[in-house]
Design a protein around this motif. Structure first.
Motif, short mmCIF file in Angstrom:
data_model
loop_
_atom_site.label_atom_id
_atom_site.label_comp_id
_atom_site.label_asym_id
_atom_site.label_seq_id
_atom_site.Cartn_x
_atom_site.Cartn_y
_atom_site.Cartn_z
N LEU A 173 0.82 -1.20 0.00
CA LEU A 173 0.00 0.00 0.00
C LEU A 173 0.86 1.26 0.00
O LEU A 173 2.07 1.21 0.28
N HIS A 174 0.24 2.40 -0.29
CA HIS A 174 0.96 3.67 -0.33
C HIS A 174 1.04 4.28 1.07
O HIS A 174 0.61 5.42 1.31
N ILE A 175 1.61 3.52 1.99
CA ILE A 175 1.72 3.99 3.37
C ILE A 175 3.01 4.78 3.58
O ILE A 175 3.00 5.85 4.20
N GLU A 176 4.11 4.30 3.03
CA GLU A 176 5.39 5.00 3.21
C GLU A 176 5.35 6.39 2.57
O GLU A 176 5.91 7.34 3.11
N ASP B 83 -10.55 -1.84 9.48
CA ASP B 83 -10.17 -1.56 10.86
C ASP B 83 -8.72 -1.94 11.13
O ASP B 83 -8.01 -1.24 11.88
N THR B 84 -8.27 -3.03 10.54
CA THR B 84 -6.87 -3.45 10.70
C THR B 84 -5.93 -2.40 10.11
O THR B 84 -4.90 -2.05 10.71
N THR B 85 -6.28 -1.89 8.94
CA THR B 85 -5.48 -0.87 8.29
C THR B 85 -5.47 0.41 9.10
O THR B 85 -4.42 1.06 9.26
N ALA B 86 -6.63 0.80 9.63
CA ALA B 86 -6.72 2.01 10.44
C ALA B 86 -5.86 1.88 11.71
O ALA B 86 -5.17 2.82 12.11
N PHE B 87 -5.89 0.70 12.33
CA PHE B 87 -5.09 0.45 13.53
C PHE B 87 -3.61 0.53 13.22
O PHE B 87 -2.83 1.15 13.96
N TYR B 88 -3.20 -0.07 12.10
CA TYR B 88 -1.80 -0.04 11.70
C TYR B 88 -1.34 1.41 11.44
O TYR B 88 -0.27 1.82 11.89
N LEU B 89 -2.17 2.16 10.74
CA LEU B 89 -1.82 3.55 10.44
C LEU B 89 -1.73 4.39 11.70
O LEU B 89 -0.83 5.25 11.82
N SER B 90 -2.64 4.18 12.61
CA SER B 90 -2.62 4.95 13.85
C SER B 90 -1.32 4.70 14.62
O SER B 90 -0.78 5.62 15.24
N LYS B 91 -0.82 3.47 14.58
CA LYS B 91 0.44 3.15 15.24
C LYS B 91 1.62 3.82 14.53
O LYS B 91 2.54 4.33 15.19
N ARG B 92 1.58 3.82 13.21
CA ARG B 92 2.68 4.43 12.45
C ARG B 92 2.69 5.94 12.58
O ARG B 92 3.75 6.58 12.45
N ILE C 6 -5.28 12.30 14.73
CA ILE C 6 -5.82 11.20 13.92
C ILE C 6 -7.29 11.02 14.25
O ILE C 6 -7.66 10.86 15.41
N SER C 7 -8.12 11.10 13.22
CA SER C 7 -9.56 10.93 13.42
C SER C 7 -10.09 9.92 12.41
O SER C 7 -9.42 9.58 11.44
N THR C 8 -11.29 9.43 12.66
CA THR C 8 -11.94 8.53 11.72
C THR C 8 -13.32 9.08 11.40
O THR C 8 -13.88 9.86 12.18
N ILE C 9 -13.86 8.68 10.27
CA ILE C 9 -15.21 9.12 9.93
C ILE C 9 -16.20 8.47 10.87
O ILE C 9 -15.99 7.36 11.35
N ALA C 10 -17.29 9.18 11.16
CA ALA C 10 -18.31 8.65 12.07
C ALA C 10 -19.02 7.47 11.43
O ALA C 10 -19.20 7.41 10.21
N ARG C 11 -19.42 6.52 12.26
CA ARG C 11 -20.16 5.35 11.79
C ARG C 11 -21.45 5.25 12.58
O ARG C 11 -21.43 5.28 13.80
N GLY C 12 -22.54 5.16 11.89
CA GLY C 12 -23.80 5.10 12.62
C GLY C 12 -24.98 4.85 11.73
O GLY C 12 -24.86 4.32 10.62
N ILE C 13 -26.14 5.27 12.21
CA ILE C 13 -27.40 5.05 11.49
C ILE C 13 -27.47 5.98 10.29
O ILE C 13 -27.27 7.19 10.42
N PRO C 14 -27.74 5.47 9.09
CA PRO C 14 -27.86 6.33 7.93
C PRO C 14 -29.07 7.23 8.01
O PRO C 14 -30.07 6.90 8.67
N VAL C 15 -28.99 8.39 7.35
CA VAL C 15 -30.12 9.31 7.33
C VAL C 15 -31.32 8.61 6.69
O VAL C 15 -31.21 8.02 5.61
N GLY C 16 -32.46 8.66 7.36
CA GLY C 16 -33.65 8.00 6.85
C GLY C 16 -33.79 6.55 7.27
O GLY C 16 -34.78 5.89 6.96
#
Length: 206
Positions: free
Chosen positions: A123-126, A155-164, A172-182
């Motif tokens: 991946l384009h992490i470096e 989630d695995t990728t997000a965890f790895y990135l947060s460590k790096r 470091i923030s993540t997009i909200a996850r929840g009930i869709p509008v409607g």
């Protein structure tokens, strides 16, 4: 599928390689193109050929571009202190269509998936790390938004990135996850509903 023309059969075979296109749909498309004016078919073929040969990937964020650097990365109107990290180019298009984000992007080109043999090095992490480090000399990056899919791989990728990124001096923030509008609670899956409860926000409406 037995066709009276080998040429049409070859066209159907190639068209059916496209995602979501079966043999019957491919045949309808091939016959439609056959009925069109020759100039229209040639224009389509030329556009596809030029796309394949000339479209580039931005040297900074890795999204598609007609030049070495995409218009978003070059724009002085975009906030370069905020970088939204996404899995692929389709995610950039989806976020742009909301007209709610004025920062810049970084396309990983996938997510970490041991089952599929995709590790961090694929991946384009470096380049993201280097981008943050080099930006300190000019406009420093203040926030990284991890806009990845709500899957185990995401989630695995997000965890790895947060460590790096934890020692890079950026939020470091993540997009909200929840009930869709409607959406209605009774039709919402348990994982999404659970995350909505856990990531609840203060309600100030009257």
């Amino acid at each position: 599928m037995n066709l009276p023309s080998k040429l049409i059969e070859d066209a159907v075979t190639e068209i059916s390689r496209l995602p979501g296109i079966g043999k019957k749909t491919a045949l309808r498309l091939a016959l439609h193109l056959l009925k069109q004016h020759e100039a229209h078919t040639e224009a389509l073929a030329l556009a596809i050929t030029r796309m394949r040969q000339e479209v580039k990937y931005c040297k900074t964020c890795h999204t598609i571009s007609d030049e070495e650097e995409c218009s978003i990365c070059k724009s002085h109107r975009r906030d370069g202190t905020i970088i939204c990290v996404v899995e692929d180019i389709r995610d950039v298009l989806a976020i742009e269509n909301t007209n709610q984000f004025n920062g810049k992007y970084h396309v990983l080109g996938g997510v970490i998936s041991p089952i599929q043999g995709i590790g961090p090095e694929e991946l384009h992490i470096e380049s993201l790390i280097n981008r943050i480090d080099s930006a300190k000399e000019g406009e420093p990056v203040k926030e990284i938004i991890l806009a990845l899919s709500a899957t185990m791989e995401g989630d695995t990728t997000a965890f790895y990135l947060s460590k790096r990124l934890k020692d890079k001096g950026v939020d470091i923030s993540t997009i909200a996850r929840g009930i869709p509008v409607g959406g209605e609670l009774e039709f919402t899956d348990e994982v999404t509903l659970g995350r909505s409860i856990m990531t609840r926000v203060n309600y100030s409406g009257q």
